[in-house]
Scaffold this active site. Structure first.
Site, PDB file in Angstrom:
ATOM      1  N   ARG A 229       0.854  -1.187   0.000  1.00 52.60           N
ATOM      2  CA  ARG A 229       0.000   0.000   0.000  1.00 52.60           C
ATOM      3  C   ARG A 229       0.890   1.237   0.000  1.00 52.60           C
ATOM      4  O   ARG A 229       1.926   1.272   0.692  1.00 52.60           O
ATOM      5  CB  ARG A 229      -0.905   0.040   1.239  1.00 52.60           C
ATOM      6  N   HIS A 277      -1.657  -0.470  -9.711  1.00 48.49           N
ATOM      7  CA  HIS A 277      -2.240  -1.289  -8.643  1.00 48.49           C
ATOM      8  C   HIS A 277      -2.951  -2.536  -9.204  1.00 48.49           C
ATOM      9  O   HIS A 277      -4.184  -2.639  -9.156  1.00 48.49           O
ATOM     10  CB  HIS A 277      -3.223  -0.461  -7.787  1.00 48.49           C
TER      11      HIS A 277
HETATM   12  P1  NAP Z   1      -1.317 -11.084   5.374  1.00 43.09           P
HETATM   13  O1  NAP Z   1      -1.592 -12.514   5.096  1.00 43.09           O
HETATM   14  O2  NAP Z   1      -2.303 -10.287   6.123  1.00 43.09           O
HETATM   15  O3  NAP Z   1       0.097 -11.035   6.118  1.00 43.09           O
HETATM   16  C1  NAP Z   1       0.650  -9.858   6.581  1.00 43.09           C
HETATM   17  C2  NAP Z   1       2.110 -10.079   6.941  1.00 43.09           C
HETATM   18  O4  NAP Z   1       2.643  -8.824   7.389  1.00 43.09           O
HETATM   19  C3  NAP Z   1       2.290 -11.083   8.074  1.00 43.09           C
HETATM   20  O5  NAP Z   1       3.486 -11.791   7.901  1.00 43.09           O
HETATM   21  C4  NAP Z   1       2.392 -10.170   9.294  1.00 43.09           C
HETATM   22  O6  NAP Z   1       3.102 -10.704  10.376  1.00 43.09           O
HETATM   23  C5  NAP Z   1       3.152  -8.997   8.712  1.00 43.09           C
HETATM   24  N1  NAP Z   1       2.944  -7.796   9.518  1.00 43.09           N
HETATM   25  C6  NAP Z   1       1.784  -7.167   9.794  1.00 43.09           C
HETATM   26  N2  NAP Z   1       1.989  -6.120  10.591  1.00 43.09           N
HETATM   27  C7  NAP Z   1       3.318  -6.102  10.846  1.00 43.09           C
HETATM   28  C8  NAP Z   1       4.153  -5.261  11.610  1.00 43.09           C
HETATM   29  N3  NAP Z   1       3.685  -4.230  12.297  1.00 43.09           N
HETATM   30  N4  NAP Z   1       5.472  -5.530  11.648  1.00 43.09           N
HETATM   31  C9  NAP Z   1       5.974  -6.595  10.970  1.00 43.09           C
HETATM   32  N5  NAP Z   1       5.238  -7.429  10.216  1.00 43.09           N
HETATM   33  C10 NAP Z   1       3.921  -7.175  10.162  1.00 43.09           C
HETATM   34  O7  NAP Z   1      -1.030 -10.281   4.038  1.00 43.09           O
HETATM   35  P2  NAP Z   1      -0.829 -10.816   2.534  1.00 43.09           P
HETATM   36  O8  NAP Z   1      -1.976 -11.620   2.103  1.00 43.09           O
HETATM   37  O9  NAP Z   1       0.525 -11.446   2.416  1.00 43.09           O
HETATM   38  O10 NAP Z   1      -0.877  -9.446   1.721  1.00 43.09           O
HETATM   39  C11 NAP Z   1      -0.040  -8.359   2.066  1.00 43.09           C
HETATM   40  C12 NAP Z   1      -0.610  -7.077   1.518  1.00 43.09           C
HETATM   41  O11 NAP Z   1      -0.464  -7.041   0.097  1.00 43.09           O
HETATM   42  C13 NAP Z   1      -2.112  -6.873   1.697  1.00 43.09           C
HETATM   43  O12 NAP Z   1      -2.425  -6.417   2.996  1.00 43.09           O
HETATM   44  C14 NAP Z   1      -2.413  -5.814   0.653  1.00 43.09           C
HETATM   45  O13 NAP Z   1      -2.282  -4.527   1.194  1.00 43.09           O
HETATM   46  C15 NAP Z   1      -1.333  -6.034  -0.386  1.00 43.09           C
HETATM   47  N6  NAP Z   1      -1.880  -6.483  -1.691  1.00 43.09           N
HETATM   48  C16 NAP Z   1      -1.621  -5.740  -2.782  1.00 43.09           C
HETATM   49  C17 NAP Z   1      -2.075  -6.162  -4.016  1.00 43.09           C
HETATM   50  C18 NAP Z   1      -1.731  -5.413  -5.258  1.00 43.09           C
HETATM   51  O14 NAP Z   1      -2.298  -5.706  -6.313  1.00 43.09           O
HETATM   52  N7  NAP Z   1      -0.798  -4.490  -5.218  1.00 43.09           N
HETATM   53  C19 NAP Z   1      -2.838  -7.338  -4.129  1.00 43.09           C
HETATM   54  C20 NAP Z   1      -3.097  -8.052  -2.977  1.00 43.09           C
HETATM   55  C21 NAP Z   1      -2.605  -7.623  -1.741  1.00 43.09           C
HETATM   56  P3  NAP Z   1       2.624 -12.050  11.104  1.00 43.09           P
HETATM   57  O15 NAP Z   1       3.046 -13.157  10.154  1.00 43.09           O
HETATM   58  O16 NAP Z   1       3.364 -12.067  12.361  1.00 43.09           O
HETATM   59  O17 NAP Z   1       1.133 -11.933  11.271  1.00 43.09           O
HETATM   60  C1  GLV Z   2      -5.387  -5.589  -3.573  1.00 45.36           C
HETATM   61  O1  GLV Z   2      -4.744  -4.609  -3.440  1.00 45.36           O
HETATM   62  C2  GLV Z   2      -5.757  -6.439  -2.484  1.00 45.36           C
HETATM   63  O2  GLV Z   2      -5.462  -6.094  -1.340  1.00 45.36           O
HETATM   64  O3  GLV Z   2      -6.350  -7.507  -2.744  1.00 45.36           O
END
Ligand code: NAP
Ligand code: GLV
Length: 314
Positions: A229, A277
């Site tokens: 983000r 995005h």
């Molecule tokens: P997720 O499953 O919610 O995992 C979040 C990770 O970040 C976990 O490893 C968590 O730690 C860590 N984290 C959270 N807060 C933290 C902090 N304060 N300090 C250190 N580590 C922290 O997320 P995801 O599914 O991998 O997705 C990540 C992000 O990608 C989404 O939230 C979204 O914003 C973004 N995204 C972008 C797109 C795009 O098209 N650009 C698409 C999809 C998603 P723990 O393992 O300890 O819980």
């Molecule tokens: C896209 O940005 C998502 O969080 O799925």
């Protein structure tokens, strides 16, 4: 014939209603699926599947039982004033979505590791600008955030032979990835990485985490990839550090303001790749089954899977 399940309302400015409706009804023919504009009896709506709905959206439906975030990041939902108390919020947790994200991250990492921005710029000047390639083992990649998508991306990066570091809130273990956790380890991880990939959720803790001081912890000339983000980063500071060369190049899929304004200096920086995005998206064919299973669970009075924790913010 199965009993009717009630109505699911759909809202997204980015995703195709017809495709989602077909995918959901292939799983649950007894579910009525309507776009928000076609709902005549809001009291019949038990399920909402939405991506960035307008303010007040949820208030209109007094009998909601489940909110499905049509994506992975829930920052646009958490903290909204119109969320009905006690209604669970789930996110998409789909291996195909993770695979799409890992593909984008791998593309960005390879692009920087193989100096492609340098060759693109040289080509525009008509210059044969040889740079001897480094082996993947000589390049360190830090993946910050090891969640559903982050862990898959880190795994793919290490599979390519890069020295891979990971960072998360709580301790994680991923084969071949040197995993660190906790705020106190972040600067150390940044200082070791040639390429930094942001994959953290946007929460009160991570908002603005990459301010000028933290970005200056990156190795001189490091590459910066943000697929998480825009609000995680002080975009002005990032732009200044790219301009003065402290950060060598960047691949940016997310921004403080989206669409990125036409006069933003990032557009014109030759060392920056801007994409609008789309690093990964929710995929109807592979996600509909888990959404349908959650609807059935909630209809049976059971808690859904893939529930997010609003207090934690992800
Ligand atoms: P997720 O499953 O919610 O995992 C979040 C990770 O970040 C976990 O490893 C968590 O730690 C860590 N984290 C959270 N807060 C933290 C902090 N304060 N300090 C250190 N580590 C922290 O997320 P995801 O599914 O991998 O997705 C990540 C992000 O990608 C989404 O939230 C979204 O914003 C973004 N995204 C972008 C797109 C795009 O098209 N650009 C698409 C999809 C998603 P723990 O393992 O300890 O819980
Ligand atoms: C896209 O940005 C998502 O969080 O799925």
């Amino acid at each position: 014939m199965a009993a009717p399940l009630g109505t699911l309302v759909f809202y997204s400015d980015f995703d195709d209603f017809g495709t989602w409706k077909d995918a959901l009804q292939a799983q649950l023919p007894q579910l009525q699926v309507l776009p928000a504009c076609a709902v005549e009896r809001p009291e019949d709506v038990h399920y909402a599947m939405a991506w960035k709905p307008p303010a007040g959206f949820f208030q209109q439906m007094p009998n909601l039982r489940l909110i499905v975030n049509l994506g992975a990041g829930v920052d646009a939902l958490v903290g909204r004033a119109d969320l009905p108390a006690g209604v669970p919020i789930t996110r998409i947790t789909d291996p195909q979505m993770a695979r799409m994200m890992a593909g984008y991250v791998l593309f960005a990492v390879l692009r920087h590791a193989r100096d492609i921005p340098h060759f693109e710029q040289a080509q525009r000047r008509g210059e044969w600008a040889y740079r001897h390639p480094r082996s993947p083992q000589e390049t360190s990649v830090a993946v910050l955030g090891l969640g559903q998508l982050g862990a898959t991306a880190a795994h793919e990066v290490q599979r390519q032979g890069f020295r891979t570091l990971g960072w998360s809130r709580s301790p994680r273990q991923i084969d071949g990835v040197a995993c660190f956790s906790g705020a106190e380890t972040l600067d150390g991880v940044l200082g070791q990485a040639d390429i930094v990939v942001l994959m953290l959720p946007l929460t009160p803790e991570t908002h603005g985490l990459f301010d000028r001081a933290r970005l200056q912890r990156l190795k001189p000339g490091a590459a910066f990839v943000n697929v998480a983000r825009g609000a995680l980063v002080d975009q002005g500071a990032l732009t200044a550090l790219l301009a003065d060369g402290h950060i060598g190049s960047a691949t940016l899929d997310v921004f403080a303001r989206e669409p990125l304004p036409a006069d933003d200096p990032l557009w014109a920086m030759p060392q920056v790749l801007v994409t609008p995005h789309l690093a990964s998206v929710a995929i109807p064919s592979s996600s509909a089954r888990q959404i349908a299973a959650n609807i059935l669970r909630v209809a049976a009075g059971e808690p859904p899977d893939n529930r997010i924790d609003p207090a934690r913010g992800y």
